[in-house]
Scaffold this active site. Structure first.
Site, mmCIF file in Angstrom:
data_model
loop_
_atom_site.group_PDB
_atom_site.id
_atom_site.type_symbol
_atom_site.label_atom_id
_atom_site.label_comp_id
_atom_site.label_asym_id
_atom_site.label_seq_id
_atom_site.Cartn_x
_atom_site.Cartn_y
_atom_site.Cartn_z
ATOM 1 N N PHE A 73 0.851 -1.321 0.182
ATOM 2 C CA PHE A 73 0.096 0.160 -0.123
ATOM 3 C C PHE A 73 0.915 1.259 0.037
ATOM 4 C CE2 PHE A 73 1.063 -1.042 4.264
ATOM 5 C CZ PHE A 73 1.177 0.233 4.744
ATOM 6 N N SER A 100 3.331 3.614 13.058
ATOM 7 C CA SER A 100 3.474 2.055 12.784
ATOM 8 C C SER A 100 2.158 1.688 12.031
ATOM 9 C CB SER A 100 3.544 1.241 13.984
ATOM 10 O OG SER A 100 2.553 0.610 14.362
ATOM 11 N N LYS A 101 2.171 0.759 11.279
ATOM 12 C CA LYS A 101 1.301 -0.095 10.257
ATOM 13 C C LYS A 101 0.337 -0.424 11.218
ATOM 14 C CE LYS A 101 2.679 -3.539 7.604
ATOM 15 N NZ LYS A 101 3.543 -4.055 6.204
ATOM 16 N N ARG A 102 0.707 -1.271 12.384
ATOM 17 C CA ARG A 102 -0.045 -2.014 13.045
ATOM 18 C C ARG A 102 -1.064 -0.925 14.079
ATOM 19 N NH1 ARG A 102 4.151 -3.977 14.880
ATOM 20 N NH2 ARG A 102 4.991 -4.196 12.929
ATOM 21 N N ARG A 103 -0.488 0.179 14.395
ATOM 22 C CA ARG A 103 -1.212 1.200 15.658
ATOM 23 C C ARG A 103 -1.758 2.030 14.652
ATOM 24 N NH1 ARG A 103 3.535 1.593 18.797
ATOM 25 N NH2 ARG A 103 4.162 3.050 17.186
#
Ligand code: GLU
Length: 429
Positions: A14, A210-213
């Site tokens: 992405f 961050s990608k996760r957060r």
């Protein structure tokens, strides 16, 4: 020498907002100097290849208006570089270093022989940076893996030389790669580009995005109804400030006034509230027609709505929304029957709605008239004005927060208004 900058993202699925940020500064610096801005895909990590990732990058950058140029050796419009097509070049260059004794082979991989000395540079954002000779970064390192693929530090230097990159503007996490890259330039007997390490973006807790957060996919911002111009404007203000302290300005203006010397070292906070504010400012600057076409592009269901109807609603809402998506929340009742919640009505709602229904039936369908008749009814009956209008508001919209209600009623039309009030009365009685 032509100014030539680049971004070199890995297509990992992405378009990352951090990539957009680096792209923006590289774009602005290059355009400011009448130079070129190049897109190179670091796609040599085959294991991490994600289908559609390249397209997502092109789409994200194009959405923001950050157009890139062809490289010096590349034909075709907007053809990006792709490292995977250049493996032979890296292998030749590694061989060249081995032949001249600057690299050696060990267990199938090629290692670069590091000289034992301090390595430093004058960073355009951070000033003098020096890595002492005993740094971890200055030990021999792999340039070509046994599978024939280059490592990042090697490919990046070969490419930046080939592409005649004059300025490397990239995230601060690459500071520690820079000494190795400088030694490689020396080995190739080339002047290194100038380096500018821009700060990493941080979330409000001051951690790196961050990608996760954190929402880092550009598509998130598009889908939430942010305008690309607003997002670009917001990104401009991260770690950089306008010389006249302006907060709202175009990409064109950014290009004109951009200087790396105004970039700060400290990690800027990606503040959603500020982004929302900027987006609201951009929405307000639009003409009704412009906003209408953006709303239609954003929301499938609005495409089937009559333009005159939509254009009448927009002025009621434009001042009150900060994203395109908020239009649906605030104006959804114009297009769909509201879902009524009994709990939102006050005690006297039945009395108010009965009176409102009567006024609506009898009033001429014109704003001032309707307003006047309602105020007369309120006065004659000794109603509480606020409660009266709140009952009508909730009955018509299902919500206590809406655009101005009498204006909305006029647009909604006599028939729908009556039906909705009747439905509310049935629910309450
Ligand atoms: N692929 C690296 C990144 O996106 C490129 C770093 C560089 O610009 O040298 O972080």
């Amino acid at each position: 020498m032509t100014t030539r900058t680049r971004i070199a993202p890995s297509p990992t699925g992405f378009a990352h907002v951090g990539t957009a940020y680096a792209a923006l500064f590289n774009f602005a610096f290059a355009r400011h100097e009448d130079g070129q801005f190049i897109l190179r895909l670091e796609d040599t990590d085959v294991k991490r290849h994600v289908p559609g990732a390249e397209e997502a990058l092109y789409e994200g950058l194009s959405w923001l208006g950050l157009s890139w140029d062809e490289g010096p050796d590349r034909g075709g419009p907007h053809a990006p570089y792709r490292q995977s097509e250049r493996l032979k070049l890296y292998q030749e260059k590694a061989q060249k270093l081995t032949k001249s004794g600057l690299a050696y082979e060990q267990e199938g991989a090629v290692f670069f022989k590091c000289q034992r000395r301090d390595v430093g540079w004058d960073d355009l954002v951070r000033g003098e940076i020096t890595f002492p000779q005993d740094s971890e970064q200055l030990k021999d390192f792999v340039i070509l893996k046994s599978d024939g693929y280059p490592t990042y530090n090697f490919a990046v230097v070969v490419d930046d030389i080939e592409m005649e990159i004059s300025h490397v503007i990239r995230a601060e996490e690459h500071i520690s790669n820079t000494p190795r890259q400088l030694l490689l330039y020396e080995a190739f007997e080339r002047n290194p580009p100038q380096f500018a390490h821009i700060p990493a973006l941080r979330n409000p807790q001051r951690a790196k995005l961050s990608k996760r957060r954190d929402p880092v996919d550009l598509r998130f911002y598009r889908d939430e109804g942010y305008l690309p111009e607003a997002l670009v404007n917001f990104l401009c203000l991260l770690g950089w400030s306008h010389p006249e302290e302006k907060e709202i300005f175009s990409l064109e203006e950014f290009v004109k006034v951009f200087e790396l010397s105004r970039v700060r070292k400290a990690g800027p906070v990606f503040d959603m509230q500020k982004l929302l504010w900027i987006n609201g400012e951009y929405i307000r600057q639009l003409s009704v027609d412009e906003l209408s076409s953006k709303l239609e592009a954003q929301s499938l269901k609005l495409r089937d709505i009559d333009d005159t109807y939509l254009n009448a609603i927009i002025p009621l809402v434009q001042e009150r929304i900060k994203t395109l998506k908020e239009f649906d929340e605030l104006a959804g009742f114009f297009f769909e029957e509201p879902v009524l919640d009994k709990g939102l009505f006050g005690n006297e709602a039945i009395m108010y709605l009965d009176a409102a229904l009567k006024v609506i039936r009898e009033s001429e369908w014109q704003l001032e008239n309707l307003q006047k008749s309602m105020l007369v009814a309120i006065k004659d009956n000794n109603f509480k004005t606020g409660d009266f209008f709140m009952s009508v508001r909730v009955a018509l919209t299902g919500s206590r927060i809406t655009p101005p209600i009498v204006e909305s009623i006029i647009i909604l039309g006599k028939e729908k208004t009556q039906k909705r009030i009747q439905a509310a009365l049935e629910l309450l009685k």
